[in-house]
Motif scaffolding. Structure first.
Motif, PDB file in Angstrom:
ATOM      1  N   THR A   1      22.534  72.553  36.214  1.00  0.00           N
ATOM      2  CA  THR A   1      23.396  73.435  37.012  1.00  0.00           C
ATOM      3  C   THR A   1      24.778  72.801  37.146  1.00  0.00           C
ATOM      4  O   THR A   1      24.904  71.630  37.515  1.00  0.00           O
ATOM      5  N   GLN A   2      25.795  73.575  36.809  1.00  0.00           N
ATOM      6  CA  GLN A   2      27.169  73.093  36.869  1.00  0.00           C
ATOM      7  C   GLN A   2      27.791  73.616  38.146  1.00  0.00           C
ATOM      8  O   GLN A   2      27.912  74.819  38.352  1.00  0.00           O
ATOM      9  N   GLN A   9      37.112  77.022  27.908  1.00  0.00           N
ATOM     10  CA  GLN A   9      36.667  75.715  27.461  1.00  0.00           C
ATOM     11  C   GLN A   9      37.643  75.124  26.445  1.00  0.00           C
ATOM     12  O   GLN A   9      37.872  73.922  26.412  1.00  0.00           O
ATOM     13  N   GLN A  33      40.414  67.539  42.777  1.00  0.00           N
ATOM     14  CA  GLN A  33      41.316  66.726  41.985  1.00  0.00           C
ATOM     15  C   GLN A  33      41.388  67.274  40.556  1.00  0.00           C
ATOM     16  O   GLN A  33      40.404  67.806  40.040  1.00  0.00           O
ATOM     17  N   TYR A  35      42.363  66.004  36.641  1.00  0.00           N
ATOM     18  CA  TYR A  35      42.597  64.851  35.774  1.00  0.00           C
ATOM     19  C   TYR A  35      42.954  65.335  34.376  1.00  0.00           C
ATOM     20  O   TYR A  35      42.539  66.420  33.946  1.00  0.00           O
ATOM     21  N   GLN A  37      42.739  63.815  30.349  1.00  0.00           N
ATOM     22  CA  GLN A  37      42.152  62.763  29.530  1.00  0.00           C
ATOM     23  C   GLN A  37      42.630  62.902  28.097  1.00  0.00           C
ATOM     24  O   GLN A  37      42.561  63.994  27.520  1.00  0.00           O
ATOM     25  N   PRO A  43      39.978  59.409  32.033  1.00  0.00           N
ATOM     26  CA  PRO A  43      40.795  60.415  32.721  1.00  0.00           C
ATOM     27  C   PRO A  43      41.815  59.756  33.652  1.00  0.00           C
ATOM     28  O   PRO A  43      41.550  58.701  34.225  1.00  0.00           O
ATOM     29  N   LEU A  86      42.426  66.866  27.426  1.00  0.00           N
ATOM     30  CA  LEU A  86      41.292  67.473  28.125  1.00  0.00           C
ATOM     31  C   LEU A  86      41.614  67.480  29.611  1.00  0.00           C
ATOM     32  O   LEU A  86      41.880  66.431  30.195  1.00  0.00           O
ATOM     33  N   LEU A  88      40.379  68.150  33.387  1.00  0.00           N
ATOM     34  CA  LEU A  88      39.135  68.156  34.155  1.00  0.00           C
ATOM     35  C   LEU A  88      39.431  68.400  35.622  1.00  0.00           C
ATOM     36  O   LEU A  88      40.340  67.787  36.189  1.00  0.00           O
ATOM     37  N   ALA A  92      35.208  67.379  45.654  1.00  0.00           N
ATOM     38  CA  ALA A  92      34.491  66.570  46.636  1.00  0.00           C
ATOM     39  C   ALA A  92      33.768  67.537  47.559  1.00  0.00           C
ATOM     40  O   ALA A  92      34.403  68.348  48.240  1.00  0.00           O
ATOM     41  N   LEU A 100      32.012  62.887  43.335  1.00  0.00           N
ATOM     42  CA  LEU A 100      32.899  63.922  42.836  1.00  0.00           C
ATOM     43  C   LEU A 100      32.126  64.692  41.773  1.00  0.00           C
ATOM     44  O   LEU A 100      31.496  64.087  40.907  1.00  0.00           O
ATOM     45  N   TYR A 101      32.157  66.013  41.844  1.00  0.00           N
ATOM     46  CA  TYR A 101      31.503  66.847  40.839  1.00  0.00           C
ATOM     47  C   TYR A 101      32.565  67.328  39.859  1.00  0.00           C
ATOM     48  O   TYR A 101      33.539  67.971  40.258  1.00  0.00           O
ATOM     49  N   PHE A 102      32.354  67.010  38.586  1.00  0.00           N
ATOM     50  CA  PHE A 102      33.327  67.357  37.562  1.00  0.00           C
ATOM     51  C   PHE A 102      32.954  68.652  36.858  1.00  0.00           C
ATOM     52  O   PHE A 102      31.777  68.933  36.617  1.00  0.00           O
ATOM     53  N   GLY A 103      33.982  69.434  36.515  1.00  0.00           N
ATOM     54  CA  GLY A 103      33.786  70.551  35.616  1.00  0.00           C
ATOM     55  C   GLY A 103      33.650  70.035  34.186  1.00  0.00           C
ATOM     56  O   GLY A 103      33.809  68.843  33.921  1.00  0.00           O
ATOM     57  N   ARG A 104      33.349  70.943  33.250  1.00  0.00           N
ATOM     58  CA  ARG A 104      33.130  70.539  31.865  1.00  0.00           C
ATOM     59  C   ARG A 104      34.425  70.283  31.117  1.00  0.00           C
ATOM     60  O   ARG A 104      34.420  69.714  30.034  1.00  0.00           O
TER      61      ARG A 104
END
Lengths: 112, 115
Positions: A1-2, A9, A33, A35, A37, A43, A86, A88, A92, A100-104
């Motif tokens: 689960t994202q 993308q 946040q 980022y 990369q 990142p 990239l 991202l 929080a 921290l949950y990152f997106g793809r």
């Protein structure tokens, strides 16, 4: 689960065009946040948004945090090849210590 | 100004081998993290530490172990390497909780291939 969904993308555009990257969730975040990369590197933080409805500008980049703090967007004006990378978003979520949950991520390519 | 340093940059392991990914930071940060990045999947938190002697699991801890004996160092151990652990591993640090608007400072990653 994202937890955080980023779109698109992939994005391939010509120099001088404008673009928007989206970061959406059904969850509320205390802060978000962004980022960037580059290949072979880690990142690097671009910006943090904290308040619902907040807008922050970083030269040609404009970041917005949704009123409900569930979504965010990154708009780039007059993209340049140096913007290639990239992107991202990372959220929080409440009191989850250190998480921290990152997106793809959105892979942006700007052609000269 | 080194920041976060990771070694090695690249490594190929055979299934069942073990190895330690090294991470050190010179910013006196209390918080340190290990993430893995798979193509198109973003970054997933493996383990994190809020200070020397304190570690906790992240989203994907299975198959990994960590220790934090000093503020500077946060090694990641793979005991029995599996193909599913093929990934790019990033170590990061922050001055205070990342959730409190404190940016993460990342190393340049270790690209691991398990065959």
């Amino acid at each position: 689960t994202q937890l955080l969904e980023q779109s698109p993308q992939f994005l391939s555009i010509q120099e001088g065009e404008n673009l928007t990257v989206y970061c959406n969730s059904s969850s509320v975040f205390s802060s978000l946040q962004w980022y960037r990369q580059e290949p072979g590197e880690g990142p690097v933080l671009l910006v943090t948004v904290v308040t619902g409805g907040e807008v922050k500008k970083l030269k040609r980049l404009t970041f917005q945090f949704g009123d409900a703090r569930k979504d965010s967007s990154l708009h780039i004006t007059a993209a340049q090849p140096g913007d290639t990378g990239l992107y991202l978003c990372a959220g929080a979520a409440g009191s989850t210590l250190g998480r921290l949950y990152f997106g793809r991520g959105t892979q942006l390519t700007v052609w000269p | 100004n080194a920041g976060v340093t990771q070694t090695p940059k690249f490594r190929i392991l055979k299934i069942g081998q073990s190895m330690t990914l090294q991470c050190t930071q010179d910013m006196n940060h209390n918080y340190m993290y290990w993430y893995r990045q798979d193509p198109g999947m973003g970054l997933k938190l493996i383990y994190y530490s809020v200070g020397a002697g304190i570690t906790d699991k992240g989203e994907v801890p299975n198959g990994y172990n960590v220790s934090r004996s000093t503020t500077e160092d946060f090694p990641l151990r793979l005991e029995l390497a599996a193909p599913s652990q093929t990934s790019v591993y990033f170590c990061a640090s922050s001055a205070i909780q990342a959730t409190y608007n404190s940016p993460l400072h990342f190393g340049n990653g270790t690209r691991l291939t398990v065959t």
